[in-house]
Scaffold this motif. Structure first.
Motif, PDB file in Angstrom:
ATOM      1  N   UNK A  67       0.834  -1.209   0.000  1.00 31.33           N
ATOM      2  CA  UNK A  67       0.000   0.000   0.000  1.00 31.33           C
ATOM      3  C   UNK A  67       0.867   1.258   0.000  1.00 31.33           C
ATOM      4  N   UNK A  68       1.916   1.273   0.800  1.00 33.54           N
ATOM      5  CA  UNK A  68       2.794   2.447   0.829  1.00 33.54           C
ATOM      6  C   UNK A  68       3.502   2.626  -0.513  1.00 33.54           C
ATOM      7  N   UNK A  94       3.279   5.831  -2.904  1.00 35.50           N
ATOM      8  CA  UNK A  94       4.503   6.524  -3.330  1.00 35.50           C
ATOM      9  C   UNK A  94       4.572   6.645  -4.853  1.00 35.50           C
ATOM     10  N   UNK A  95       4.038   5.659  -5.575  1.00 37.05           N
ATOM     11  CA  UNK A  95       4.053   5.687  -7.040  1.00 37.05           C
ATOM     12  C   UNK A  95       2.834   6.385  -7.637  1.00 37.05           C
ATOM     13  N   UNK A 100      -0.656  15.442  -3.148  1.00 36.54           N
ATOM     14  CA  UNK A 100       0.717  15.045  -2.850  1.00 36.54           C
ATOM     15  C   UNK A 100       0.707  13.677  -2.149  1.00 36.54           C
ATOM     16  N   UNK A 101       1.592  12.744  -2.515  1.00 34.85           N
ATOM     17  CA  UNK A 101       1.643  11.449  -1.833  1.00 34.85           C
ATOM     18  C   UNK A 101       1.880  11.574  -0.325  1.00 34.85           C
ATOM     19  N   UNK A 102       2.555  12.649   0.085  1.00 34.49           N
ATOM     20  CA  UNK A 102       2.768  12.851   1.518  1.00 34.49           C
ATOM     21  C   UNK A 102       1.432  13.010   2.232  1.00 34.49           C
ATOM     22  N   UNK A 103       0.501  13.712   1.606  1.00 36.07           N
ATOM     23  CA  UNK A 103      -0.832  13.875   2.200  1.00 36.07           C
ATOM     24  C   UNK A 103      -1.521  12.519   2.322  1.00 36.07           C
ATOM     25  N   UNK A 104      -1.354  11.671   1.329  1.00 38.89           N
ATOM     26  CA  UNK A 104      -1.967  10.340   1.371  1.00 38.89           C
ATOM     27  C   UNK A 104      -1.356   9.501   2.493  1.00 38.89           C
TER      28      UNK A 104
END
Length: 124
Positions: free
Chosen positions: A37-38, A42-43, A53-57
């Motif tokens: 999942x991570x 990230x992708x 942004x992936x950071x928000x996810x």
């Protein structure tokens, strides 16, 4: 030792080995699923990480997981309901005090209803 004692000890040993196997296997599955999942986040292969942004996810998923574990982990109050509080009053005073508050009037019923709604909202 009697034959029954030998059988009981063998059963306990098998049960302990099975329990260890279950714990290790489930931990490996948890780690694998978390990595998958991570990696997808990230992708940018999820809706949230693709549009934001992936950071928000990452932040959203881990806050949700921690929150869900707190909601699900506090279900121990329900398990103590049918147990006589005198049994654990001296050995577990904090649990006794929490149970005393939770068992007032319909507090436990309202907690369970709210918990169910919270879990549904968080999961779906």
């Amino acid at each position: 030792m009697t034959r029954l004692d030998d059988q009981a000890n063998m059963t306990k040993g098998k049960t302990k080995l099975w329990s260890i196997f279950q714990n290790v296997y489930s931990s490996c599955l948890l780690i694998f699923c978390s990595v998958v999942v991570m990696g997808l986040i990230a992708n940018k292969q999820t809706n949230l990480s693709d549009k934001a942004n992936p950071t928000a996810a990452f932040v959203v998923i881990w806050i949700s997981i921690v929150w869900l574990t707190m909601v699900e982990g506090s279900i121990g109050l329900v398990g103590l309901g049918p147990v006589n509080p005198e049994i654990y009053m001296h050995s577990h005073p904090v649990a006794y005090e929490c149970e005393k508050i939770a068992m007032k009037s319909d507090t436990l019923d309202r907690y369970l209803m709210g918990r169910q709604y919270m879990v549904c909202i968080m999961v779906f």
